[in-house]
Design a protein around this motif. Structure first.
Motif, PDB file in Angstrom:
ATOM      1  N   GLU A  87       0.831  -1.188   0.000  1.00  0.00           N
ATOM      2  CA  GLU A  87       0.000   0.000   0.000  1.00  0.00           C
ATOM      3  C   GLU A  87       0.874   1.249   0.000  1.00  0.00           C
ATOM      4  N   GLU A  88       0.326   2.310  -0.501  1.00  0.00           N
ATOM      5  CA  GLU A  88       1.054   3.568  -0.584  1.00  0.00           C
ATOM      6  C   GLU A  88       1.269   4.164   0.809  1.00  0.00           C
ATOM      7  N   SER A  89       2.509   4.508   1.119  1.00  0.00           N
ATOM      8  CA  SER A  89       2.845   5.223   2.347  1.00  0.00           C
ATOM      9  C   SER A  89       3.323   6.608   1.946  1.00  0.00           C
ATOM     10  N   ARG A  90       2.732   7.615   2.548  1.00  0.00           N
ATOM     11  CA  ARG A  90       3.071   9.005   2.246  1.00  0.00           C
ATOM     12  C   ARG A  90       3.709   9.622   3.487  1.00  0.00           C
ATOM     13  N   TYR A  91       4.804  10.355   3.292  1.00  0.00           N
ATOM     14  CA  TYR A  91       5.485  10.957   4.431  1.00  0.00           C
ATOM     15  C   TYR A  91       6.083  12.306   4.042  1.00  0.00           C
ATOM     16  N   VAL A 101       5.619  16.020  -0.026  1.00  0.00           N
ATOM     17  CA  VAL A 101       5.085  14.713   0.324  1.00  0.00           C
ATOM     18  C   VAL A 101       5.771  13.667  -0.551  1.00  0.00           C
ATOM     19  N   VAL A 103       6.269   9.572  -1.540  1.00  0.00           N
ATOM     20  CA  VAL A 103       5.411   8.390  -1.614  1.00  0.00           C
ATOM     21  C   VAL A 103       6.282   7.165  -1.851  1.00  0.00           C
ATOM     22  N   ARG A 105       5.831   2.681  -1.963  1.00  0.00           N
ATOM     23  CA  ARG A 105       4.975   1.498  -1.851  1.00  0.00           C
ATOM     24  C   ARG A 105       5.739   0.365  -1.181  1.00  0.00           C
ATOM     25  N   PHE A 127       3.897  10.833   8.935  1.00  0.00           N
ATOM     26  CA  PHE A 127       3.080  10.286   7.859  1.00  0.00           C
ATOM     27  C   PHE A 127       2.141  11.382   7.381  1.00  0.00           C
ATOM     28  N   PRO A 129      -1.367  12.553   5.333  1.00  0.00           N
ATOM     29  CA  PRO A 129      -2.685  11.958   5.070  1.00  0.00           C
ATOM     30  C   PRO A 129      -2.805  11.525   3.609  1.00  0.00           C
ATOM     31  N   PRO A 130      -3.723  10.592   3.336  1.00  0.00           N
ATOM     32  CA  PRO A 130      -3.934  10.167   1.948  1.00  0.00           C
ATOM     33  C   PRO A 130      -4.344  11.365   1.093  1.00  0.00           C
ATOM     34  N   SER A 131      -4.029  11.285  -0.180  1.00  0.00           N
ATOM     35  CA  SER A 131      -4.364  12.406  -1.069  1.00  0.00           C
ATOM     36  C   SER A 131      -5.803  12.352  -1.512  1.00  0.00           C
TER      37      SER A 131
END
Length: 131
Positions: A87-91, A101, A103, A105, A127, A129-131
């Protein structure tokens, strides 16, 4: 004839260390007189001391006291143990004034940073938040 392994008191914690070949680090544990766990966390501390990024693109992330390592697509998948998933991890890096941001995977959960090392391995990201 099998050689006997030496066992010694870790100089950083109450655990014992050994010079037995264990995942390639027996000689290093013996040289530094540390147990397997302390050897692992000293390696993670090394990432922090060297700028938190490998020349090959991996980045050490410390978020809420937990250590992660990102992997690039070219590197394939991280080791099976600790792999967070596809899953995509955004930081966002805390020292980035632009708040870029990033990204990935491919994220490897390395564990909760021991209290004894927290001051030397402070958080360097959050982290996003999701886009």
């Amino acid at each position: 004839m099998t050689a006997q392994s030496a066992v010694f008191q870790c100089k950083l914690c109450p655990n014992n260390g050994t010079d037995r070949h264990f995942r390639g680090v027996g000689a290093r544990m013996a040289a530094y007189r540390v147990c397997y766990s302390c050897d692992f966390w000293l390696m993670c501390l090394g990432y922090a001391m060297l700028g938190d990024q490998d020349p090959d693109g991996r980045r050490a992330l410390r978020i809420d006291g937990v250590h992660y390592l990102s992997w690039t697509e070219e590197q394939g998948f991280p080791p099976e143990i600790g792999y967070v998933g596809d899953e995509e991890s955004r930081y966002v890096l805390l020292d980035d004034p632009a708040g870029t941001v990033h990204v990935t995977r491919r994220l490897w959960l390395m564990g909760t940073i021991p209290d004894a090392l927290r001051d030397r391995m402070p958080d360097n990201a959050i982290f996003a938040p999701p886009s």
